[in-house]
Scaffold this motif. Sequence first.
Motif, PDB file in Angstrom:
ATOM      1  N   MET A   1       0.830  -1.177   0.000  1.00  0.00           N
ATOM      2  CA  MET A   1       0.000   0.000   0.000  1.00  0.00           C
ATOM      3  C   MET A   1       0.882   1.250   0.000  1.00  0.00           C
ATOM      4  SD  MET A   1      -2.819   1.026   2.769  1.00  0.00           S
ATOM      5  CE  MET A   1      -4.051   2.170   2.389  1.00  0.00           C
ATOM      6  N   ILE A   2       0.530   2.202  -0.825  1.00  0.00           N
ATOM      7  CA  ILE A   2       1.249   3.470  -0.924  1.00  0.00           C
ATOM      8  C   ILE A   2       0.457   4.498  -0.124  1.00  0.00           C
ATOM      9  CG2 ILE A   2       2.158   5.207  -2.473  1.00  0.00           C
ATOM     10  CD1 ILE A   2       1.929   3.020  -4.692  1.00  0.00           C
ATOM     11  N   LYS A   3       1.124   5.120   0.832  1.00  0.00           N
ATOM     12  CA  LYS A   3       0.426   6.037   1.732  1.00  0.00           C
ATOM     13  C   LYS A   3       0.358   7.450   1.165  1.00  0.00           C
ATOM     14  CE  LYS A   3       1.450   3.409   5.757  1.00  0.00           C
ATOM     15  NZ  LYS A   3       1.099   3.366   7.114  1.00  0.00           N
ATOM     16  N   LYS A   4      -0.624   8.166   1.632  1.00  0.00           N
ATOM     17  CA  LYS A   4      -0.800   9.572   1.261  1.00  0.00           C
ATOM     18  C   LYS A   4       0.451  10.347   1.659  1.00  0.00           C
ATOM     19  CE  LYS A   4      -3.740  13.496   2.365  1.00  0.00           C
ATOM     20  NZ  LYS A   4      -4.911  13.948   3.101  1.00  0.00           N
ATOM     21  N   GLY A   5       0.933  11.225   0.783  1.00  0.00           N
ATOM     22  CA  GLY A   5       2.116  12.032   1.054  1.00  0.00           C
ATOM     23  C   GLY A   5       3.392  11.456   0.481  1.00  0.00           C
ATOM     24  N   SER A   6       3.336  10.269  -0.138  1.00  0.00           N
ATOM     25  CA  SER A   6       4.516   9.655  -0.739  1.00  0.00           C
ATOM     26  C   SER A   6       4.780  10.247  -2.116  1.00  0.00           C
ATOM     27  CB  SER A   6       4.320   8.150  -0.891  1.00  0.00           C
ATOM     28  OG  SER A   6       4.084   7.541   0.341  1.00  0.00           O
ATOM     29  N   LEU A   7       6.042  10.281  -2.500  1.00  0.00           N
ATOM     30  CA  LEU A   7       6.410  10.717  -3.845  1.00  0.00           C
ATOM     31  C   LEU A   7       6.214   9.540  -4.793  1.00  0.00           C
ATOM     32  CD1 LEU A   7       7.702  12.916  -5.648  1.00  0.00           C
ATOM     33  CD2 LEU A   7       9.866  11.785  -5.227  1.00  0.00           C
ATOM     34  N   ILE A   8       5.365   9.715  -5.803  1.00  0.00           N
ATOM     35  CA  ILE A   8       5.099   8.633  -6.758  1.00  0.00           C
ATOM     36  C   ILE A   8       5.143   9.169  -8.180  1.00  0.00           C
ATOM     37  CG2 ILE A   8       3.702   7.307  -5.141  1.00  0.00           C
ATOM     38  CD1 ILE A   8       1.220   8.282  -6.649  1.00  0.00           C
ATOM     39  N   GLU A   9       5.088   8.257  -9.128  1.00  0.00           N
ATOM     40  CA  GLU A   9       5.040   8.603 -10.548  1.00  0.00           C
ATOM     41  C   GLU A   9       3.753   8.019 -11.120  1.00  0.00           C
ATOM     42  OE1 GLU A   9       8.524   8.627 -13.566  1.00  0.00           O
ATOM     43  OE2 GLU A   9       7.657   6.632 -13.621  1.00  0.00           O
ATOM     44  N   VAL A  10       2.979   8.851 -11.832  1.00  0.00           N
ATOM     45  CA  VAL A  10       1.754   8.376 -12.469  1.00  0.00           C
ATOM     46  C   VAL A  10       1.909   8.450 -13.976  1.00  0.00           C
ATOM     47  CG1 VAL A  10       0.234   8.978 -10.557  1.00  0.00           C
ATOM     48  CG2 VAL A  10       0.617  10.629 -12.364  1.00  0.00           C
ATOM     49  N   GLU A  11       1.116   7.656 -14.652  1.00  0.00           N
ATOM     50  CA  GLU A  11       1.176   7.544 -16.114  1.00  0.00           C
ATOM     51  C   GLU A  11      -0.162   7.972 -16.709  1.00  0.00           C
ATOM     52  OE1 GLU A  11       1.244   3.806 -19.218  1.00  0.00           O
ATOM     53  OE2 GLU A  11       2.177   3.567 -17.267  1.00  0.00           O
ATOM     54  N   ASN A  12      -0.107   8.857 -17.689  1.00  0.00           N
ATOM     55  CA  ASN A  12      -1.287   9.280 -18.448  1.00  0.00           C
ATOM     56  C   ASN A  12      -1.065   8.951 -19.910  1.00  0.00           C
ATOM     57  OD1 ASN A  12      -2.815  10.352 -16.409  1.00  0.00           O
ATOM     58  ND2 ASN A  12      -1.984  12.403 -16.619  1.00  0.00           N
ATOM     59  N   MET A  13      -2.148   8.638 -20.614  1.00  0.00           N
ATOM     60  CA  MET A  13      -2.056   8.401 -22.050  1.00  0.00           C
ATOM     61  C   MET A  13      -2.865   9.473 -22.757  1.00  0.00           C
ATOM     62  SD  MET A  13      -1.925   4.230 -22.397  1.00  0.00           S
ATOM     63  CE  MET A  13      -3.218   4.227 -23.496  1.00  0.00           C
ATOM     64  N   ASP A  14      -2.225  10.186 -23.668  1.00  0.00           N
ATOM     65  CA  ASP A  14      -2.875  11.229 -24.445  1.00  0.00           C
ATOM     66  C   ASP A  14      -2.846  10.848 -25.911  1.00  0.00           C
ATOM     67  OD1 ASP A  14      -3.366  12.860 -22.225  1.00  0.00           O
ATOM     68  OD2 ASP A  14      -1.376  13.764 -22.374  1.00  0.00           O
ATOM     69  N   PHE A  15      -3.878  11.289 -26.634  1.00  0.00           N
ATOM     70  CA  PHE A  15      -3.950  11.038 -28.075  1.00  0.00           C
ATOM     71  C   PHE A  15      -3.480  12.271 -28.817  1.00  0.00           C
ATOM     72  CE2 PHE A  15      -7.064   8.208 -26.189  1.00  0.00           C
ATOM     73  CZ  PHE A  15      -6.683   7.000 -26.751  1.00  0.00           C
ATOM     74  N   TYR A  16      -2.629  12.075 -29.798  1.00  0.00           N
ATOM     75  CA  TYR A  16      -2.062  13.161 -30.583  1.00  0.00           C
ATOM     76  C   TYR A  16      -2.476  12.981 -32.041  1.00  0.00           C
ATOM     77  CZ  TYR A  16       1.454  16.266 -32.550  1.00  0.00           C
ATOM     78  OH  TYR A  16       2.091  17.265 -33.223  1.00  0.00           O
ATOM     79  N   ASN A  17      -3.156  13.960 -32.588  1.00  0.00           N
ATOM     80  CA  ASN A  17      -3.657  13.913 -33.971  1.00  0.00           C
ATOM     81  C   ASN A  17      -4.557  12.710 -34.222  1.00  0.00           C
ATOM     82  OD1 ASN A  17      -2.392  16.268 -34.668  1.00  0.00           O
ATOM     83  ND2 ASN A  17      -0.599  15.261 -35.534  1.00  0.00           N
ATOM     84  N   ASP A  18      -5.298  12.284 -33.206  1.00  0.00           N
ATOM     85  CA  ASP A  18      -6.266  11.184 -33.288  1.00  0.00           C
ATOM     86  C   ASP A  18      -5.657   9.850 -33.689  1.00  0.00           C
ATOM     87  OD1 ASP A  18      -8.293  12.905 -32.548  1.00  0.00           O
ATOM     88  OD2 ASP A  18      -8.718  13.467 -34.616  1.00  0.00           O
TER      89      ASP A  18
END
Length: 80
Positions: A1-18
């Motif tokens: 479990m990752i607790k609130k206040g921890s330094l983490i990395e998140v991943e987002n996926m974006d679409f470029y030119n469809d």
Amino acid sequence: MIKKGSLIEVENMDFYNDKKIVKVFLRGINLEDCEQGEQTEIITSTGHVVRGIVSERKCFYNNPRALGKNVKEILFIRHF
């Protein structure tokens, strides 16, 4: 479990030119408790709140020695 206040990395996926999919990795302070692979919100060092999936690529929260001097200083930044 990752607790609130921890330094983490998140991943987002974006679409470029469809057609192209661009993966964006962002690091910040976790705003809620979560697990690896779950969706969560972080606040970045610039104050932006971002929602994304917790990255399994880099685990900052498990290895405090992996945090460099500059990263430790970022943890002390408070946003008003």
